[in-house]
Motif scaffolding. Structure first.
Motif: not given
Length: 207
Positions: A67-90
């Protein structure tokens, strides 16, 4: 083959070569991606199906909850759009060792590898796990939210994450999570001390 095999339960019979199962998993993933890529949300910033698998592999490692996967995806796409790095530990863990085990330390976040999304912008060069169908669909159809951050809600991964739109909100959520971690450790420490005392008492009684 990381990320290219469709996770599933495949029938295996005596004397069946491993290559048969691998080719079946490859074919299943190829067919699934061929179908789903055509139906993707056209707003996502991915160039091809392989990039979708890379994104999906990160989503797969970030949450246990479908149920959270689409939300997590949104966070990463939002970061990309803003020129931010993904900064994900995995991804950092995978860059250190594909079979990374143990605790990720702050110093490891500064170890520059092709997979370190703290030191490098954009997606890593390849998938970091075998993404499930749910993670792939999330990568292709992110939820329409403005969140830029997320952190664990509680000690148990099954409790999911808190999603935040601003750094201020995120810092507050992180502080709350750290309080829970501290309380959890203190509780375990007290319980262990109590067990040690009981064991010592038992030894004295037996002697």
């Amino acid at each position: 083959l990381e990320g290219l095999l469709m996770p599933a339960t495949y029938p295996v019979f005596d004397h069946m070569p491993t290559s048969f199962v691998v080719s079946r998993a490859l074919k299943d993933m190829a067919m699934f991606m061929l179908r789903e890529w055509k139906n993707r949300d056209l707003s996502i910033s991915l160039k091809n199906p392989y990039e979708a698998l890379i994104m999906a592999s990160i989503i797969e490692r970030e949450t246990l909850l479908d149920s959270e996967r689409p939300k997590v995806a949104a966070v990463f796409y939002n970061r990309i759009k803003k020129g931010m790095r993904l900064q994900t530990d995995p991804t950092v863990m995978y860059g250190i060792a594909p079979n990374f085990k143990g605790r990720l330390t702050k110093s490891m976040l500064n170890v520059d590898t092709a997979y370190n999304t703290y030191t490098r912008a954009g997606l890593p060069p390849s998938p970091i796990s075998m993404p499930s169908r749910e993670s792939i669909l999330a990568a292709l159809h992110p939820e329409n939210i403005k969140a830029l951050y997320f952190v664990a809600r509680n000690i148990s991964p099954a409790d999911g994450h808190v999603f935040s739109n601003s750094l201020k909100e995120h810092n507050s959520a992180v502080a709350e999570y750290r309080k829970k971690v501290k309380a959890y450790r203190q509780k375990n420490s007290k319980e262990n001390d109590s067990k040690d005392s009981e064991q010592k008492s038992d030894k004295k009684d037996k002697s």
